[in-house]
Design a protein around this motif. Structure first.
Motif, short mmCIF file in Angstrom:
data_model
loop_
_atom_site.label_atom_id
_atom_site.label_comp_id
_atom_site.label_asym_id
_atom_site.label_seq_id
_atom_site.Cartn_x
_atom_site.Cartn_y
_atom_site.Cartn_z
N LYS A 160 -4.95 -0.28 -0.79
CA LYS A 160 -5.01 1.13 -1.15
C LYS A 160 -6.45 1.65 -1.01
CE LYS A 160 -2.82 3.71 -4.75
NZ LYS A 160 -1.93 4.26 -3.84
N VAL A 207 -1.31 8.72 2.80
CA VAL A 207 -0.54 7.49 2.57
C VAL A 207 -1.24 6.60 1.55
CG1 VAL A 207 0.60 7.54 4.82
CG2 VAL A 207 -1.45 6.14 4.52
N LEU A 228 1.69 5.46 -0.91
CA LEU A 228 2.20 4.09 -0.83
C LEU A 228 1.61 3.21 -1.93
CD1 LEU A 228 2.01 3.50 3.03
CD2 LEU A 228 3.92 4.36 1.69
N PHE A 255 1.63 -0.16 -1.38
CA PHE A 255 1.14 -1.28 -0.60
C PHE A 255 1.62 -2.62 -1.18
CE2 PHE A 255 -1.86 2.16 0.24
CZ PHE A 255 -1.79 2.22 1.61
N SER A 303 5.15 -4.12 5.30
CA SER A 303 5.36 -2.96 6.18
C SER A 303 4.51 -1.77 5.72
CB SER A 303 6.84 -2.59 6.25
OG SER A 303 7.32 -2.19 5.00
N GLN A 304 4.32 -1.62 4.42
CA GLN A 304 3.46 -0.54 3.94
C GLN A 304 2.01 -0.81 4.33
OE1 GLN A 304 4.03 0.51 -0.22
NE2 GLN A 304 6.20 0.03 -0.06
N LYS A 305 1.60 -2.05 4.27
CA LYS A 305 0.24 -2.40 4.68
C LYS A 305 0.05 -2.15 6.17
CE LYS A 305 -0.16 -5.76 1.00
NZ LYS A 305 0.01 -7.15 0.63
N SER A 308 -0.83 1.40 7.31
CA SER A 308 -2.26 1.68 7.20
C SER A 308 -3.06 0.95 8.28
CB SER A 308 -2.74 1.28 5.81
OG SER A 308 -4.11 1.51 5.68
N LEU A 357 6.02 5.04 9.04
CA LEU A 357 6.01 5.94 7.89
C LEU A 357 7.33 6.71 7.80
CD1 LEU A 357 4.38 7.07 5.49
CD2 LEU A 357 3.54 8.85 7.06
N TYR A 383 9.84 4.36 6.44
CA TYR A 383 9.60 4.21 5.00
C TYR A 383 10.21 5.36 4.23
CZ TYR A 383 7.16 4.35 0.54
OH TYR A 383 6.88 4.44 -0.80
N ASN A 415 13.37 4.89 1.69
CA ASN A 415 13.13 5.14 0.26
C ASN A 415 13.60 6.51 -0.19
OD1 ASN A 415 11.61 2.66 -0.71
ND2 ASN A 415 10.54 3.18 1.17
#
Length: 128
Positions: free
Chosen positions: A2, A56, A60, A62, A66-68, A71, A119, A122, A126
């Motif tokens: 983050k 983001v 997010l 993190f 996938s979230q990492k 970025s 994104l 995501y 979600n």
């Protein structure tokens, strides 16, 4: 992750303003219109990435790989895309051959596109 995302977003924003001012004042006198337009494209996309990363960075958590990667791909893609454009725009002025950067620009763009796509996935997954 983050903090890294937010710091890169802020640094990219800062550099966009500095490079934009540099381009508008110093480079306007020494680059062709075409090279200056390319330089400005790099700046514009770098600022888009700055906003993306800051947003983001706050959205997010993190907590998944996938979230990492959302970025990481934007950070790396922007570096490859924008900085290769800066090099290609300035190569004549600097008196160096940086044509090897040509294929790096679209690779950076691809990374940025993949980041946006991840994104979107995501958000859909979600239901945000």
């Amino acid at each position: 992750m983050k903090t890294i995302t937010l710091v890169f977003g802020a640094v990219y924003g800062l550099l966009s303003v500095i490079l934009g001012a540099f381009g508008a004042h110093a480079l306007k006198k020494i680059l062709s219109v075409e090279k200056l337009e390319s330089f400005e494209t790099g700046i514009r996309y770098q600022m888009y990435a700055a906003f993306f990363l800051i947003i983001v960075g706050y959205i997010l958590k993190f907590d998944t790989s996938s979230q990492k990667w959302i970025s990481i791909l934007m950070i790396a893609g922007t570096m490859l895309f924008s900085f290769s454009i800066y090099g290609l725009s300035l190569q004549g002025y600097l008196g160096v051959n940086l044509k090897f950067l040509g294929p790096i620009t679209p690779l950076g763009g691809l990374f940025m596109i993949l980041s946006w796509g991840m994104l979107i996935f995501y958000f859909l997954k979600n239901k945000i």
